[in-house]
Design a protein around this motif. Structure first.
Motif, mmCIF file in Angstrom:
data_model
loop_
_atom_site.group_PDB
_atom_site.id
_atom_site.type_symbol
_atom_site.label_atom_id
_atom_site.label_comp_id
_atom_site.label_asym_id
_atom_site.label_seq_id
_atom_site.Cartn_x
_atom_site.Cartn_y
_atom_site.Cartn_z
ATOM 1 N N HIS A 24 15.552 -8.147 -48.344
ATOM 2 C CA HIS A 24 16.648 -9.233 -48.847
ATOM 3 C C HIS A 24 17.598 -10.210 -47.268
ATOM 4 O O HIS A 24 18.296 -10.458 -47.321
ATOM 5 C CB HIS A 24 18.271 -7.963 -48.937
ATOM 6 C CG HIS A 24 17.898 -6.998 -50.042
ATOM 7 N ND1 HIS A 24 18.735 -7.904 -51.380
ATOM 8 C CD2 HIS A 24 17.670 -6.006 -50.296
ATOM 9 C CE1 HIS A 24 18.152 -6.444 -52.192
ATOM 10 N NE2 HIS A 24 17.538 -5.866 -51.411
ATOM 11 N N ARG A 84 24.745 -1.731 -43.071
ATOM 12 C CA ARG A 84 23.924 -1.382 -44.455
ATOM 13 C C ARG A 84 23.800 -0.155 -44.402
ATOM 14 O O ARG A 84 23.769 0.975 -44.915
ATOM 15 C CB ARG A 84 22.962 -2.629 -44.895
ATOM 16 C CG ARG A 84 22.108 -2.010 -46.787
ATOM 17 C CD ARG A 84 23.348 -2.829 -47.373
ATOM 18 N NE ARG A 84 22.490 -1.938 -48.824
ATOM 19 C CZ ARG A 84 22.841 -1.114 -49.669
ATOM 20 N NH1 ARG A 84 24.619 -0.833 -49.715
ATOM 21 N NH2 ARG A 84 22.787 -0.536 -51.187
ATOM 22 N N ILE A 85 22.384 -0.146 -43.321
ATOM 23 C CA ILE A 85 21.957 1.557 -42.839
ATOM 24 C C ILE A 85 22.747 2.593 -43.297
ATOM 25 O O ILE A 85 23.180 3.408 -43.207
ATOM 26 C CB ILE A 85 20.899 1.188 -41.779
ATOM 27 C CG1 ILE A 85 19.857 0.339 -42.388
ATOM 28 C CG2 ILE A 85 20.641 2.679 -41.049
ATOM 29 C CD1 ILE A 85 19.034 0.080 -40.558
ATOM 30 N N ARG A 115 21.693 -6.006 -41.623
ATOM 31 C CA ARG A 115 21.331 -4.203 -41.674
ATOM 32 C C ARG A 115 22.151 -3.080 -41.073
ATOM 33 O O ARG A 115 21.915 -2.263 -41.709
ATOM 34 C CB ARG A 115 19.747 -4.534 -40.927
ATOM 35 C CG ARG A 115 19.441 -5.412 -41.192
ATOM 36 C CD ARG A 115 17.622 -5.378 -41.330
ATOM 37 N NE ARG A 115 17.068 -5.627 -39.816
ATOM 38 C CZ ARG A 115 16.595 -7.007 -39.467
ATOM 39 N NH1 ARG A 115 16.735 -8.082 -39.280
ATOM 40 N NH2 ARG A 115 16.726 -6.490 -37.870
ATOM 41 N N LYS A 116 22.266 -3.150 -39.476
ATOM 42 C CA LYS A 116 22.680 -2.097 -39.121
ATOM 43 C C LYS A 116 24.226 -1.707 -40.165
ATOM 44 O O LYS A 116 24.191 -0.705 -40.196
ATOM 45 C CB LYS A 116 23.572 -2.815 -38.044
ATOM 46 C CG LYS A 116 24.012 -1.513 -36.984
ATOM 47 C CD LYS A 116 23.785 -2.294 -35.817
ATOM 48 C CE LYS A 116 24.327 -1.041 -34.320
ATOM 49 N NZ LYS A 116 25.275 -0.311 -34.559
ATOM 50 N N GLU A 175 14.875 0.169 -42.343
ATOM 51 C CA GLU A 175 15.050 -1.940 -41.760
ATOM 52 C C GLU A 175 14.072 -2.884 -43.205
ATOM 53 O O GLU A 175 14.203 -3.865 -42.679
ATOM 54 C CB GLU A 175 15.496 -2.641 -40.361
ATOM 55 C CG GLU A 175 16.309 -1.890 -40.007
ATOM 56 C CD GLU A 175 16.285 -2.046 -38.692
ATOM 57 O OE1 GLU A 175 15.232 -2.906 -37.963
ATOM 58 O OE2 GLU A 175 17.519 -2.421 -37.964
ATOM 59 N N MET A 203 18.057 -10.089 -44.803
ATOM 60 C CA MET A 203 19.634 -9.678 -43.917
ATOM 61 C C MET A 203 19.121 -9.942 -42.583
ATOM 62 O O MET A 203 18.108 -9.284 -41.813
ATOM 63 C CB MET A 203 19.447 -8.643 -44.060
ATOM 64 C CG MET A 203 20.030 -8.187 -45.764
ATOM 65 S SD MET A 203 21.048 -6.185 -45.206
ATOM 66 C CE MET A 203 21.328 -6.090 -46.726
ATOM 67 N N ALA A 215 17.960 1.159 -49.978
ATOM 68 C CA ALA A 215 18.625 0.096 -49.146
ATOM 69 C C ALA A 215 17.315 -0.865 -50.124
ATOM 70 O O ALA A 215 18.273 -2.404 -49.465
ATOM 71 C CB ALA A 215 16.995 0.829 -48.093
ATOM 72 N N LEU A 275 15.016 -4.341 -46.475
ATOM 73 C CA LEU A 275 16.105 -5.105 -45.824
ATOM 74 C C LEU A 275 16.189 -6.594 -45.043
ATOM 75 O O LEU A 275 16.444 -7.888 -45.319
ATOM 76 C CB LEU A 275 17.480 -4.277 -44.715
ATOM 77 C CG LEU A 275 18.154 -2.831 -45.265
ATOM 78 C CD1 LEU A 275 19.018 -2.543 -43.835
ATOM 79 C CD2 LEU A 275 18.595 -2.976 -46.695
ATOM 80 N N ARG A 276 15.059 -6.046 -44.627
ATOM 81 C CA ARG A 276 14.617 -7.357 -43.604
ATOM 82 C C ARG A 276 13.573 -8.816 -44.579
ATOM 83 O O ARG A 276 14.254 -9.247 -45.314
ATOM 84 C CB ARG A 276 13.506 -7.247 -42.974
ATOM 85 C CG ARG A 276 13.503 -7.707 -41.639
ATOM 86 C CD ARG A 276 12.394 -7.045 -40.619
ATOM 87 N NE ARG A 276 12.459 -6.132 -39.390
ATOM 88 C CZ ARG A 276 12.771 -6.911 -38.423
ATOM 89 N NH1 ARG A 276 12.857 -7.891 -37.827
ATOM 90 N NH2 ARG A 276 13.428 -5.262 -37.697
#
Ligand SMILES: Nc1ncnc2c1ncn2[C@@H]1O[C@H](COP(=O)(O)OP(=O)(O)O)[C@@H](O)[C@H]1O
Ligand SMILES: [Mg+2]
Length: 317
Positions: free
Chosen positions: A120, A130-131, A127-128, A113, A122, A167, A116-117
């Protein structure tokens, strides 16, 4: 094809034995001026013996280490160390030993995460999603997300390292000995995965290894590094079959075997020069069968030959 990554006269010198007062005890010139272009979509292999500066070069490219001099450009824009997020969105690093590079107290989900945090911005739902998407792409089960780094085998750990790099959504991956710590059968799986991801996401790879056979198999072009300097660059299918630099020939003559480390043939000088006391002229000349007087005068520049291969040698083969 456009240039994804351009290094110009990039160098790194470490000061060793730093003292509170007075100059350091010595300097290690880990990376000599390196000038290199990586074309979008290609895999550029970087091969060289242990200690020749591969990881130092890689760490500069991803912003983990500030260069001593020289420039790094991505898609034509120069990078500086001021904003790590700019590096992170453009270029990512996959370590040889992923587990020790991950925070042991964070779950894989927390680790995934973070980019992403931070890179980006998100929200939780994005995030969920994308992961999930990335874990599917690297063939990892989502239940792994709630485990900790030490719970994984070498092959799984490398998939996690690759997933984390993906990611960030960077298009350039610097893979530093990504399969060197793995068993041969697992190596093949990870190399196949890397090939598939490259096509799927349109990635550009810098693939670093001391393993000639692996580099030859995965690369479009290969750059041979000796004592912190690029001594030869050429197409992967030609560099080792028709080497131009005597050092490349020395490597190629120790017939490539998958998983075997680079080593000079029996009886030949195998030591790299002392990085604290680099020799004048060409660093390879003490080991070189072609050495002449000119080799002692100055380090030979990397020059393009008529066949397009670049060689740093006064007496190329
Ligand atoms: N932090 C550091 N301080 C001093 N010397 C270093 C440091 N990191 C690397 N070196 C030296 O730089 C040279 C290149 O190391 P490295 O980039 O790790 O090579 P490779 O990855 O090819 O094995 C070696 O001589 C190594 O001892
Ligand atoms: Mg290394």
């Amino acid at each position: 094809m456009s240039i994804a990554l351009r290094l110009t006269e990039l160098t790194k010198t470490f000061e060793v034995g730093k003292r509170l007062i007075g100059p350091p005890k010595g300097r290690v010139r880990a990376v000599q001026p390196v000038t290199l272009d990586v074309t979008e979509g290609e895999t550029l292999g970087i091969v060289g013996e242990s200690g020749c500066g591969k990881s130092t070069l890689a760490r500069m490219l991803v912003g983990l280490l500030p260069p001593s001099s020289g420039t790094i450009e991505i898609d034509g824009a120069p990078l500086d160390n001021a904003d790590p997020a700019i590096f992170g969105r453009k270029i990512q690093y996959v370590f040889q030993d992923t587990i020790s590079s991950l925070n042991p107290r964070k779950t894989i989900r927390q680790i995934m995460e973070a980019p992403l945090r931070h890179l980006h911005k998100m929200d939780a739902a994005a995030r969920k999603a994308r992961i999930s998407e990335i874990f599917e792409a690297v063939n990892l089960r989502e239940e792994f997300l709630d485990r900790y780094p030490h719970e994984f085998s070498g092959g799984q750990a490398q998939r996690i390292g690759i997933a984390r790099a993906l990611a960030a959504d960077a298009r350039i991956l610097v893979l530093d000995e990504p399969v060197s710590a793995l068993d041969v059968s697992i190596q093949a799986q990870v190399l196949n995965l890397l090939a598939r991801l490259k096509a799927e996401f349109g990635l550009t790879y810098l693939f670093i290894s001391h393993d000639l056979a692996v580099v030859e198999a995965v690369s479009d072009r290969v750059a041979v590094l000796y004592f912190g300097a690029v001594v030869e660059v050429g197409p992967a299918d030609r560099v080792f079959s028709a080497p131009r630099h005597p050092y490349t020939k020395l490597l190629a003559d120790s017939a490539p075997v998958v998983g075997r480390a680079l080593a000079a043939p029996e009886g030949r000088e195998t030591e790299l020069p002392d990085p604290m006391n680099p020799p004048e002229g060409c660093a390879f000349r003490a080991r070189c069968p072609n050495a002449t007087a000119v080799c002692a005068t100055a380090a030979p520049p990397l020059e393009r030959q008529s066949d397009g291969v670049q060689v740093a040698c006064y007496n190329p083969l």
